[in-house]
Design a protein around this motif. Structure first.
Motif, PDB file in Angstrom:
ATOM      1  N   TYR A 115       0.829  -1.209   0.000  1.00 12.72           N
ATOM      2  CA  TYR A 115       0.000   0.000   0.000  1.00 12.72           C
ATOM      3  C   TYR A 115       0.861   1.255   0.000  1.00 12.72           C
ATOM      4  CZ  TYR A 115      -4.030  -2.978   0.603  1.00 12.72           C
ATOM      5  OH  TYR A 115      -4.994  -3.931   0.391  1.00 12.72           O
ATOM      6  N   SER A 116       2.021   1.192   0.642  1.00 13.30           N
ATOM      7  CA  SER A 116       2.942   2.332   0.609  1.00 13.30           C
ATOM      8  C   SER A 116       3.347   2.634  -0.824  1.00 13.30           C
ATOM      9  CB  SER A 116       4.187   2.027   1.455  1.00 13.30           C
ATOM     10  OG  SER A 116       3.845   1.736   2.791  1.00 13.30           O
ATOM     11  N   LEU A 117       3.714   1.601  -1.566  1.00 14.88           N
ATOM     12  CA  LEU A 117       4.130   1.792  -2.958  1.00 14.88           C
ATOM     13  C   LEU A 117       2.962   2.198  -3.841  1.00 14.88           C
ATOM     14  CD1 LEU A 117       6.602  -1.212  -3.282  1.00 14.88           C
ATOM     15  CD2 LEU A 117       7.201   1.215  -3.400  1.00 14.88           C
ATOM     16  N   SER A 118       1.805   1.619  -3.597  1.00 15.00           N
ATOM     17  CA  SER A 118       0.624   1.970  -4.381  1.00 15.00           C
ATOM     18  C   SER A 118       0.283   3.449  -4.204  1.00 15.00           C
ATOM     19  CB  SER A 118      -0.557   1.096  -3.969  1.00 15.00           C
ATOM     20  OG  SER A 118      -1.702   1.381  -4.745  1.00 15.00           O
ATOM     21  N   ILE A 119       0.369   3.937  -2.966  1.00  6.57           N
ATOM     22  CA  ILE A 119       0.105   5.352  -2.695  1.00  6.57           C
ATOM     23  C   ILE A 119       1.175   6.231  -3.333  1.00  6.57           C
ATOM     24  CG2 ILE A 119       0.075   7.082  -0.848  1.00  6.57           C
ATOM     25  CD1 ILE A 119      -1.312   4.906   0.893  1.00  6.57           C
ATOM     26  N   LEU A 120       2.428   5.840  -3.192  1.00  7.59           N
ATOM     27  CA  LEU A 120       3.528   6.617  -3.774  1.00  7.59           C
ATOM     28  C   LEU A 120       3.369   6.728  -5.297  1.00  7.59           C
ATOM     29  CD1 LEU A 120       7.280   6.240  -2.833  1.00  7.59           C
ATOM     30  CD2 LEU A 120       6.585   6.554  -5.187  1.00  7.59           C
ATOM     31  N   PHE A 121       3.063   5.610  -5.946  1.00  5.93           N
ATOM     32  CA  PHE A 121       2.915   5.631  -7.409  1.00  5.93           C
ATOM     33  C   PHE A 121       1.693   6.446  -7.828  1.00  5.93           C
ATOM     34  CE2 PHE A 121       6.323   2.802  -7.383  1.00  5.93           C
ATOM     35  CZ  PHE A 121       6.684   2.423  -8.674  1.00  5.93           C
ATOM     36  N   ARG A 122       0.644   6.435  -7.011  1.00  2.92           N
ATOM     37  CA  ARG A 122      -0.514   7.274  -7.337  1.00  2.92           C
ATOM     38  C   ARG A 122      -0.154   8.750  -7.205  1.00  2.92           C
ATOM     39  NH1 ARG A 122      -6.516   6.291  -4.927  1.00  2.92           N
ATOM     40  NH2 ARG A 122      -6.152   4.375  -6.121  1.00  2.92           N
TER      41      ARG A 122
END
Length: 274
Positions: A115-122
């Motif tokens: 979720y950290s990466l998903s948020i960062l990429f968003r």
């Protein structure tokens, strides 16, 4: 004498798990694995490892319970914020040049890193062209990751980490509070594939642009670390990136020559052209 018997029992249990279920813990770092097995034996109410082995072999409900002790599930969102800041500031500019992206979170545990990466990429405008692959050997961990539900008491730390990692939005934009829990938005996993995958026994399943596998290799012995790093090398696109944990390194790996240090202090490596 008792210690020697326990060591024999552990060898037999690990072999039994491999032969019967194809879960291979035989090359995990033995000292930490032994501690976790002895803790599991005590917590699950067995007098010996052998007694526990009997139930593992004859009661399929026992295996997931034991895996909860053998696989480490302690993490937090944006853990080591400087790692995520380095991804944002130094890796993302390279990833922007691709028409589509694949990111593998290996050993995803309960999903905090995903979720950290998903948020960062968003936040960086890359979510729409990125497929995430979140893998683990523990089915309970994968279910927790797919659910995306965390204790509300953890959110303060997650929020602080997110801001230190250079967050461009408020973490509260991505979850709703519900009866003492933080439920993360389903859209964060719209382009996520959750899958059982073992770094010990399984093979390459796609060409990735970024692999993040942090605080997993420290539980492997040298032979198994080499296997995992070789798997990462073969899974990465040329010039792809590999992120490891703060106490992990490629320094002694047989595959070190295939990588260059990209952000050395954050253990971010880049695969070469060969």
């Amino acid at each position: 004498m008792t210690e020697n018997i326990e060591d024999i029992e552990i060898e037999l249990l690990l072999e039994a798990m491999y032969q019967h279920y194809h879960y291979d813990f035989r090359n995990y770092a033995r000292a930490s694995l032994k501690r976790r097995l002895l803790h599991a034996r005590k917590q699950l109410g067995y007098d010996s490892i052998s007694a526990m082995q009997s139930d593992v072999l004859h009661d399929r409900t026992m295996l997931p319970r034991l895996l909860n002790y053998l696989t480490v599930q302690v993490s937090e969102m944006f853990r080591d914020p400087s790692y995520f800041r380095a991804l944002r500031e130094k890796v993302i500019p390279h990833l922007r040049t691709y028409a589509s992206l694949k990111v593998w979170v290996a050993g995803c545990s309960n999903g905090e890193e995903l979720y950290s990466l998903s948020i960062l990429f968003r936040e960086e405008g890359l979510a729409h062209k990125t497929m995430f692959y979140a893998t683990d050997i523990n089915p309970n961990a994968l279910k927790a990751a797919e659910a995306g539900v965390y204790p509300l008491e953890h959110i303060r730390l997650f929020t602080e980490n997110h801001q230190k990692a250079g967050g461009l939005t408020s973490l509260s934009d991505y979850y709703t509070a519900d009866y003492g829990r933080a439920v993360f938005d389903k859209s964060l996993r719209n382009q996520v594939v959750f899958s059982d995958h073992s770094l010990v026994t399984d093979s390459v399943f796609g060409e990735m642009h970024l692999i993040s596998c942090r605080n997993v290799l420290i539980y492997f012995n040298r032979e198994l670390q080499n296997r995992a790093i070789g798997l990462f090398k073969d899974s990465l696109a040329r010039r792809g990136f590999l992120g490891l944990g703060s106490k992990e390194s490629l320094r002694f790996s047989a595959h070190a020559g295939a990588f260059s240090e990209f952000v050395a202090e954050e253990k971010i490596y880049q695969r070469g052209l060969t």
